[in-house]
Design an enzyme around this catalytic site. Structure first.
Site, PDB file in Angstrom:
ATOM      1  N   LYS A  43       4.846  -3.872  14.191  1.00  0.00           N
ATOM      2  CA  LYS A  43       5.824  -4.601  15.009  1.00  0.00           C
ATOM      3  C   LYS A  43       5.315  -6.009  15.203  1.00  0.00           C
ATOM      4  O   LYS A  43       4.224  -6.220  15.734  1.00  0.00           O
ATOM      5  CB  LYS A  43       6.030  -3.928  16.377  1.00  0.00           C
ATOM      6  CG  LYS A  43       7.146  -2.918  16.392  1.00  0.00           C
ATOM      7  CD  LYS A  43       8.484  -3.582  16.231  1.00  0.00           C
ATOM      8  CE  LYS A  43       9.546  -2.589  15.812  1.00  0.00           C
ATOM      9  NZ  LYS A  43      10.334  -3.109  14.713  1.00  0.00           N
ATOM     10  N   GLU A  46       4.017   0.040   5.343  1.00  0.00           N
ATOM     11  CA  GLU A  46       3.780   0.769   6.598  1.00  0.00           C
ATOM     12  C   GLU A  46       3.577   2.267   6.396  1.00  0.00           C
ATOM     13  O   GLU A  46       4.410   2.951   5.812  1.00  0.00           O
ATOM     14  CB  GLU A  46       4.950   0.546   7.565  1.00  0.00           C
ATOM     15  CG  GLU A  46       4.724   1.170   8.933  1.00  0.00           C
ATOM     16  CD  GLU A  46       5.742   0.751   9.980  1.00  0.00           C
ATOM     17  OE1 GLU A  46       5.666   1.255  11.113  1.00  0.00           O
ATOM     18  OE2 GLU A  46       6.612  -0.097   9.667  1.00  0.00           O
ATOM     19  N   PRO A 100       0.793  -1.240   0.000  1.00  0.00           N
ATOM     20  CA  PRO A 100       0.000   0.000   0.000  1.00  0.00           C
ATOM     21  C   PRO A 100       0.817   1.277   0.000  1.00  0.00           C
ATOM     22  O   PRO A 100       0.285   2.338  -0.335  1.00  0.00           O
ATOM     23  CB  PRO A 100      -0.834  -0.119   1.277  1.00  0.00           C
ATOM     24  CG  PRO A 100      -0.090  -1.074   2.150  1.00  0.00           C
ATOM     25  CD  PRO A 100       0.586  -2.027   1.218  1.00  0.00           C
ATOM     26  N   PHE A 101       2.108   1.217   0.376  1.00  0.00           N
ATOM     27  CA  PHE A 101       2.914   2.438   0.447  1.00  0.00           C
ATOM     28  C   PHE A 101       4.201   2.296  -0.361  1.00  0.00           C
ATOM     29  O   PHE A 101       5.265   2.742   0.063  1.00  0.00           O
ATOM     30  CB  PHE A 101       3.210   2.798   1.908  1.00  0.00           C
ATOM     31  CG  PHE A 101       1.985   3.187   2.666  1.00  0.00           C
ATOM     32  CD1 PHE A 101       1.455   4.461   2.561  1.00  0.00           C
ATOM     33  CD2 PHE A 101       1.317   2.264   3.449  1.00  0.00           C
ATOM     34  CE1 PHE A 101       0.301   4.823   3.233  1.00  0.00           C
ATOM     35  CE2 PHE A 101       0.158   2.604   4.129  1.00  0.00           C
ATOM     36  CZ  PHE A 101      -0.355   3.893   4.011  1.00  0.00           C
TER      37      PHE A 101
END
Length: 439
Positions: free
Chosen positions: A257, A240, A222-223
């Site tokens: 995490k 992230e 997505p990024f």
């Protein structure tokens, strides 16, 4: 300069096919999403009106949010403004007491984009956006964006590496993990994120854009992102988000995490996901970073508004399972997205806790990171903002023979960390990049 804006709808095209026509131009920008629930929009920018080499120049380029009419719900959140790269060392530069290592990369680099293309993956529609001092200027720039949308570039080539090798052996990374565990045992800190580097050279004719296209095909994220700088390029396949801020001042961060690889069978995949959800070590690691990010958001948000909206939610990607938490807040009056970004940078998920002590510990075991664990970001003229954490990322440098690259992977080290397991996690995280360059 940017009081007027024009949005022109257009038929869908694959953003990577459009980026191919200008990927080698200075300050070519691609923020490429995967079409998932959190990856609705992709953006392409080129030929910025001006560039900025520092936070001061960035602030001068973006002095105050513009009073714009309400954004239509299915219009793109980013409708022109600043976008660029913040390297990991920019965080140290904000802290006078920190060592000031130099990576050779600029701490901050980007441009102000007064024309861009926004790709709506959910509705399969493109918006050509132009900004200007007058509507005539804005309409002309939207027209230039439409022309760019129709341009055809060469298809991506083979993303081949002549070599792909670890800078340090696994035993050396395991020794660094052991040293961090010992520092935690002495009470120096609670957690630090230590990474292992790999490097190599692309075959002649292969380019950073080819690598971006291969990663987007094999393991969409997505990024994901791309930024071409003079003699340098950044390619990221990040899952992230760092910090998002709406034009109304609502902030969100989503630290990752906790990681497990995907299984070879459905049963193994389910077992690994359940193991991650039940892991006390991974949940404790996530909790420490959630607390750190709550503190970072509170530096620029109104008291009482910082909340944990989701804790240790399981998210599954092409190569790994992750635990992801969501922290939100409302900006204080007089505080903008740039203030929050500077106050919270770099992300707690890739430093540790307490953050300054963790960054000092990282500096003992790693060479300067450069783009790795920094951020690709956009900052809209209306005050909206979004940014990634540059994990799953390659930093490219160009020389007379072509392109060299460096990439890293690591994990959060706690008192319970086992060196062999941490090294195995780094290998799992680098697998998609290794496969893209060597398969």
């Amino acid at each position: 300069m940017t009081a007027a804006r024009v949005l022109e709808p257009a038929a869908w095209r694959d953003p990577l096919a459009v980026l191919a026509s200008f990927a080698d131009e200075p300050y070519a920008l691609g923020l490429i999403s995967d079409g998932s629930a959190r990856g609705r929009w992709s953006y392409l920018g080129w030929n910025p009106a001006r560039t900025f080499p520092s936070l001061e120049a960035w602030r001068a380029a973006m002095p105050e949010p513009e009073p714009l009419e309400a954004t239509v719900s299915d219009h793109p959140p980013f409708q022109g403004g600043a976008a660029g790269l913040a390297c990991y060392e920019w965080g140290a530069a904000q802290e006078p007491a920190m060592p000031q290592p130099r990576s050779g990369w600029p701490d901050l680099a980007g441009g102000v984009y007064d024309k861009l293309l926004a790709f709506d993956h959910h509705l399969k529609r493109v918006w050509a956006i132009g900004r200007g001092a007058t509507e005539i200027e804005a309409r002309a720039r939207a027209g230039q964006a439409l022309e760019r949308l129709r341009a055809n570039g060469p298809p991506p080539g083979a993303a081949r590496a002549q070599d792909f090798h670890a800078v340090i052996p696994g035993q050396a990374h395991q020794a660094a993990v052991s040293a961090v565990v010992a520092a935690i045992g002495r009470g120096d800190l609670f957690q630090a994120n230590v990474a292992r580097p790999w490097t190599g050279r692309l075959e002649p004719g292969s380019t950073p854009f080819d690598v971006l296209a291969r990663l987007a095909l094999q393991s969409p994220a997505p990024f994901a992102g791309y930024l071409r700088l003079p003699s340098r390029a950044v390619v990221s396949n990040s899952p992230e988000r760092f910090i998002e801020v709406t034009a109304e001042g609502q902030a969100q961060t989503r630290p990752i995490k906790g990681t497990r690889p995907r299984g070879a069978t459905a049963d193994e995949d389910r077992r690994l996901a359940e193991e991650l959800l039940a892991s006390p070590k991974d949940r404790a690691e996530n909790l420490m970073i959630v607390d750190l990010m709550r503190n970072d958001l509170a530096r620029a948000c109104r008291p009482g508004t910082v909340k944990v909206e989701a804790f240790c939610a399981l998210e599954t990607y092409a190569n790994v399972h992750h635990l992801v938490s969501t922290v939100t807040g409302s900006l204080k009056p007089g505080q903008g997205a740039l203030d929050l970004f500077a106050a919270a940078f770099p992300a707690g998920s890739i430093t540790g806790a307490p953050k300054i002590q963790a960054m000092r510990e990282i500096a003992r075991h790693e060479a300067p990171r450069g783009p790795y664990c920094g951020s690709l970001f956009w900052a809209g003229f209306d005050g909206a903002f979004d940014s990634s954490v540059l994990i799953r990322t390659l930093a490219f440098e160009e020389d007379a023979e072509g392109w060299t690259f460096e990439t890293r992977a690591g994990g959060g080290i706690t008192a319970d960390s086992e060196p062999e397991a941490e090294d195995a996690e780094a290998e799992a995280k680098i697998a998609a990049i290794r496969r893209a360059l060597t398969a």
